[in-house]
Every structure is written in C-alpha cells, then in structure tokens.
Design a protein around this motif. Structure first.
Motif, PDB file in Angstrom:
ATOM      1  N   SER A 237      18.211  56.653  33.479  1.00 56.23           N
ATOM      2  CA  SER A 237      18.915  57.332  32.315  1.00 56.23           C
ATOM      3  C   SER A 237      20.036  56.185  31.900  1.00 56.23           C
ATOM      4  O   SER A 237      19.805  55.004  32.146  1.00 56.23           O
ATOM      5  N   TYR A 238      20.956  56.475  30.915  1.00 60.09           N
ATOM      6  CA  TYR A 238      21.749  55.502  30.378  1.00 60.09           C
ATOM      7  C   TYR A 238      22.854  55.315  31.523  1.00 60.09           C
ATOM      8  O   TYR A 238      23.966  54.487  31.341  1.00 60.09           O
ATOM      9  N   VAL A 239      23.092  56.141  32.531  1.00 65.20           N
ATOM     10  CA  VAL A 239      24.273  56.345  33.406  1.00 65.20           C
ATOM     11  C   VAL A 239      23.824  55.590  34.537  1.00 65.20           C
ATOM     12  O   VAL A 239      22.889  55.572  35.364  1.00 65.20           O
ATOM     13  N   PRO A 240      24.439  54.306  34.716  1.00 66.93           N
ATOM     14  CA  PRO A 240      24.158  53.548  35.873  1.00 66.93           C
ATOM     15  C   PRO A 240      24.740  53.889  37.256  1.00 66.93           C
ATOM     16  O   PRO A 240      25.530  54.846  37.373  1.00 66.93           O
ATOM     17  N   ASP A 241      24.362  53.406  38.367  1.00 61.49           N
ATOM     18  CA  ASP A 241      24.951  53.648  39.690  1.00 61.49           C
ATOM     19  C   ASP A 241      26.073  52.787  39.784  1.00 61.49           C
ATOM     20  O   ASP A 241      26.292  51.799  39.046  1.00 61.49           O
ATOM     21  N   VAL A 242      27.095  53.244  40.339  1.00 59.93           N
ATOM     22  CA  VAL A 242      28.678  52.873  40.392  1.00 59.93           C
ATOM     23  C   VAL A 242      28.913  52.673  41.763  1.00 59.93           C
ATOM     24  O   VAL A 242      28.754  53.622  42.628  1.00 59.93           O
ATOM     25  N   VAL A 243      29.548  51.483  42.071  1.00 61.74           N
ATOM     26  CA  VAL A 243      30.121  51.221  43.254  1.00 61.74           C
ATOM     27  C   VAL A 243      31.541  50.835  43.201  1.00 61.74           C
ATOM     28  O   VAL A 243      31.824  49.975  42.196  1.00 61.74           O
ATOM     29  N   GLY A 244      32.388  51.180  43.781  1.00 61.10           N
ATOM     30  CA  GLY A 244      33.870  50.643  43.896  1.00 61.10           C
ATOM     31  C   GLY A 244      34.326  50.339  45.331  1.00 61.10           C
ATOM     32  O   GLY A 244      33.748  51.146  46.274  1.00 61.10           O
ATOM     33  N   GLY A 245      35.286  49.221  45.486  1.00 56.05           N
ATOM     34  CA  GLY A 245      35.621  48.977  46.765  1.00 56.05           C
ATOM     35  C   GLY A 245      36.955  48.287  46.918  1.00 56.05           C
ATOM     36  O   GLY A 245      37.446  47.770  45.864  1.00 56.05           O
ATOM     37  N   VAL A 246      38.032  48.407  47.741  1.00 55.73           N
ATOM     38  CA  VAL A 246      38.972  47.918  47.999  1.00 55.73           C
ATOM     39  C   VAL A 246      39.066  47.142  49.455  1.00 55.73           C
ATOM     40  O   VAL A 246      38.577  47.598  50.442  1.00 55.73           O
ATOM     41  N   LYS A 247      39.671  45.968  49.691  1.00 58.49           N
ATOM     42  CA  LYS A 247      39.792  45.387  50.837  1.00 58.49           C
ATOM     43  C   LYS A 247      41.255  44.611  51.082  1.00 58.49           C
ATOM     44  O   LYS A 247      41.949  44.224  50.064  1.00 58.49           O
ATOM     45  N   TYR A 248      41.572  44.642  52.391  1.00 59.26           N
ATOM     46  CA  TYR A 248      42.890  44.173  52.802  1.00 59.26           C
ATOM     47  C   TYR A 248      42.600  43.128  53.864  1.00 59.26           C
ATOM     48  O   TYR A 248      42.287  43.503  54.950  1.00 59.26           O
ATOM     49  N   THR A 249      43.033  41.884  53.594  1.00 57.90           N
ATOM     50  CA  THR A 249      42.521  40.924  54.434  1.00 57.90           C
ATOM     51  C   THR A 249      43.654  40.042  55.106  1.00 57.90           C
ATOM     52  O   THR A 249      44.558  39.629  54.260  1.00 57.90           O
ATOM     53  N   GLN A 250      43.805  39.942  56.439  1.00 58.89           N
ATOM     54  CA  GLN A 250      44.796  39.243  57.033  1.00 58.89           C
ATOM     55  C   GLN A 250      44.427  38.277  58.327  1.00 58.89           C
ATOM     56  O   GLN A 250      42.805  38.042  58.314  1.00 58.89           O
ATOM     57  N   GLY A 251      45.302  37.737  58.848  1.00 55.58           N
ATOM     58  CA  GLY A 251      44.708  36.481  59.769  1.00 55.58           C
ATOM     59  C   GLY A 251      44.282  37.520  61.061  1.00 55.58           C
ATOM     60  O   GLY A 251      43.287  36.904  61.816  1.00 55.58           O
ATOM     61  N   TRP A 252      44.433  38.518  61.195  1.00 62.53           N
ATOM     62  CA  TRP A 252      43.975  39.278  62.237  1.00 62.53           C
ATOM     63  C   TRP A 252      42.688  39.865  62.092  1.00 62.53           C
ATOM     64  O   TRP A 252      41.848  40.524  62.893  1.00 62.53           O
ATOM     65  N   GLY A 253      42.246  40.114  60.737  1.00 57.95           N
ATOM     66  CA  GLY A 253      41.067  40.587  60.432  1.00 57.95           C
ATOM     67  C   GLY A 253      41.001  41.252  58.820  1.00 57.95           C
ATOM     68  O   GLY A 253      41.873  40.788  58.163  1.00 57.95           O
ATOM     69  N   ALA A 254      40.429  42.483  58.876  1.00 56.86           N
ATOM     70  CA  ALA A 254      40.381  43.288  57.447  1.00 56.86           C
ATOM     71  C   ALA A 254      40.123  44.799  57.589  1.00 56.86           C
ATOM     72  O   ALA A 254      39.515  45.163  58.735  1.00 56.86           O
TER      73      ALA A 254
END
Length: 391
Positions: A237-254
């Motif tokens: 259809s005209y409606v796409p699949d949608v993905v959203g994401g957020v990330k927080y990265t520091q020296g210890w990891g993420a």
C-alpha cells in the motif's frame, strides 16, 4: 683556388647544411605534468582522491571459504543438513565460497558530507539444504546487491539493511547469530540520522520490507517451507514500514532502543539493548525483543517465535590475534540457540574461525510453526570452519 681549398670548403658547407637539418628534426617535447593519486585521510584509512575530482574513494572486500558440518550451519554460508530427507542430498560436508566487493565514497558539500556505500557478493557452493534444483551439486549461486545507498548529511536513501538491526546492532560476533532470528534485513529505505552530540543519536527509517523474509513453516510431512509468506512482507500500500530508534553511547558502552511497525501485517515490534565494555579485553551485551502477533506470528521485524525473545553474549580478546565469542538466545516458543567460536588472525587480514552451534526446536512436531533452523530434529549440533581474507 686550389683543389685542397675547394674540397675543404665543400665539406664545411655540407656539414653546415646537415647540422641545420638535424637541429630542425630533433624537437624535445615538454613533459606533461603527472597527476598522481593523492591520499585522502578525511574519512579514515584507505581512501584516495579520484583523479580530477574532490571525491574520495575506498575499495575493499573479502574472499571467504566456509566448510559446514552437522545440522546447524551458517544461513549465509555453508550448511550440511539435509532438510528434506532427500537421498540425493548428502548429510555430509557443505562448502561455500564468497567474493565480496565493497566501495565507499565521500565528498564535502555545502549541505554536508555526501557519501555512498555499495556491497556486491558472488557465491559458489553446494546446496544450503533447501531442496533446490541443483541438489547437492556445487554451483554458482549468482550475484546479490546487498548494499547500495546514498547519504547526504543525515539523509540516506537506497538499498540497505533494516535500521531495526543496523541501528541497534547485530547480534554477537558469531557466524550463526540467527538461530533465533532477530529481525529482517534486506530492504529499500529512506532514513534520517540525527547526531545530537554528547553520545545521543537517533534514526527514523521508512522501509519497504522484502519478499525474502517472512514466517517460516513446514508442511504436514515435515518438509521445510522456508519463507512461507513469500511476497507478503513487501509493503502493498502507500503506507511504508516504519522504524525509529534512539541511542546513548559513552566510554563504558551504550543503551539503544528501536521500535518498528509492519504496515503489511499491522504488527508492532520493539527491541532494547545494553552494551558494556567491562575491560579492554571483555565486552558484554544483552538484547530483548517483544512484538505483537495479532495477525501473524512472524513478520518482517518479529521473526522469532511467540511474543518475546532474548539474546546475549560477549567477546573476550586473549591477545591481539585471538578472540573468543559466545552468543545464547531463546524465544517465547521455547526455541534455544547457542553459538561459540574462536577467531584467530594468522596474519593481518587473514582470519580463521572455528564455531560450534546448538539448536533446540521448541515446537518440534508442530507442522504449523516450528523453528526454521531445523526440520527433522528437536536438538541439533553442527559447526562451521571459516577462512576469510579481508582487504
């Protein structure tokens, strides 16, 4: 005038004429200035300027040889299992050779950095056990375009793998990381990446899905019907699949979170992940996923069985050459997978990896929905030996 004077005068005249002609014939052209390839270190090692342009180019890739044995092998490489019980398919070794060519480009513009990335794979090997027309004969498997995208600033368009995997990160550093699958891969995308500084980043991705994904099922005879929903995981259809994401990265990891909406099946899925750098030698990670199954059990994003799944593992580097990698996974349908390997760099750019994989089929005998790794065993063990030269 005597004879001697006449002869001397004639010789002098001849020498003068021949010398003038020789001077006229010898013309030494000025050398053209040579334009040598210049190193471009703006985008990292390996880039050089394409002559006559401001575009930086990097060329790389790898040559890989896989040997798989037992019941569990690599989906993208060798696999020895005889899925269909066909006597023409051998339950012995399976081999796969792959050549991968990668290109990167970068150029600075008034709208930001203009980048491209491509990856093309060519493969030769015997059957992956899916009962194709070649049986177990070794054959060319064709050419696949795995990546081909353009990015200007934060905007990316083209052929990529889903941000549902690329943004949060793939699973462990094992060959067979999809014994319990964690999401769809190949798709066309329109994405925007945001880098807020101080370790915060985000992505929004409009995606097409792929006919190569979908719920894997088996018929009543136990025959493997890989991708039973073939063609139904591409948007219709005209409606796409949608993905959203957020990330927080520091020296210890993420810490990372992604969420997706499959418009074809109207299903929601999410994953969260924690990466920890415990020491210079040890890195650990854990990832959990949850998705709806109101209309179908498995969709382009939620490819595990049931509602939830969990994956975890780590890497321990013994030294600069040797590392140990481990991954364990499970889902709501009681499917369990464990993969462990040792990777050794013989020389820089040449790595040998030996891996052992275990799979427990939680719904063995249920023809409607069984683990897509195996069709004929509840508990399966196999392995793979990989030789890879990267350049």
């Amino acid at each position: 005038m005597n004879i001697k004077s006449l002869l001397l005068g004639s010789a002098a005249a001849l020498l003068a004429v021949s010398g003038a002609r020789a001077a006229d014939a010898v013309v030494v052209a000025e050398p053209e200035p040579a334009e040598y390839v210049k190193i471009c270190d703006v985008y990292g090692a390996g880039y050089f300027y394409i002559p006559g342009t401001e575009t930086c180019l990097r060329i790389g890739g790898y040559v890989r040889y896989d040997i798989g044995g037992g019941d569990v092998g690599s989906f993208d490489g060798a696999r020895a299992e005889n899925q269909l019980g066909d006597p023409k398919l051998q339950d012995t070794w399976a081999k796969n050779t792959r050549f991968t060519l990668k290109t990167w480009t970068g150029q600075e513009t008034e709208l930001g950095t203009l980048k491209t990335y491509t990856e093309t794979r060519i493969q030769f090997g015997n059957s992956n056990g899916y009962g194709d027309a070649y049986g177990n004969d070794a054959h060319n498997k064709g050419i696949t375009l795995n990546f081909a995208w353009i990015q200007l600033g934060g905007l990316r368009v083209g052929k990529d793998e889903s941000a549902f995997n690329t943004f949060i990160g793939y699973a462990g550093e094992v060959i067979q990381d999809t014994i319990v699958p964690y999401g769809g891969f190949d798709t066309n995308v329109v994405q925007y990446y945001f880098d807020g500084g101080n370790g915060f980043s985000a992505v929004v991705s409009l995606e097409e899905g792929s006919s190569d994904a979908g719920a894997a099922t088996f018929d009543g005879a136990g025959n493997f019907l890989f991708n039973a929903n073939s063609g139904n995981d591409t948007i219709d259809s005209y409606v796409p699949d949608v993905v959203g994401g957020v990330k927080y990265t520091q020296g210890w990891g993420a810490i990372t979170g992604v969420a997706s909406y499959d418009s074809t099946w109207e299903e929601w899925t999410g994953k969260v992940r924690l990466d920890v750098k415990a020491s210079d030698a040890l890195t650990l990670w854990i990832m959990g996923g949850y998705g709806s199954d109101d209309h179908i059990d498995r969709n382009f994003y939620k490819q595990w069985g049931g509602n939830w799944a969990v994956w975890g593992g780590g890497t321990y580097k013994f030294n600069e050459k040797t590392s140990f990698n481990l991954q364990a996974s499970a889902d709501d349908d009681k499917n369990v997978g464990v993969a462990a390997n040792v990777a050794y760099d013989i020389v820089p750019g040449f790595t040998v990896t030996g891996e052992v994989d275990y799979n427990h089929d939680g719904k063995f005998g249920d023809a409607d929905d069984r683990n897509w790794v195996n069709a004929d065993k509840k508990n399966s063990v196999g392995g793979i030996l990989r030789f890879q030269r990267s350049f």
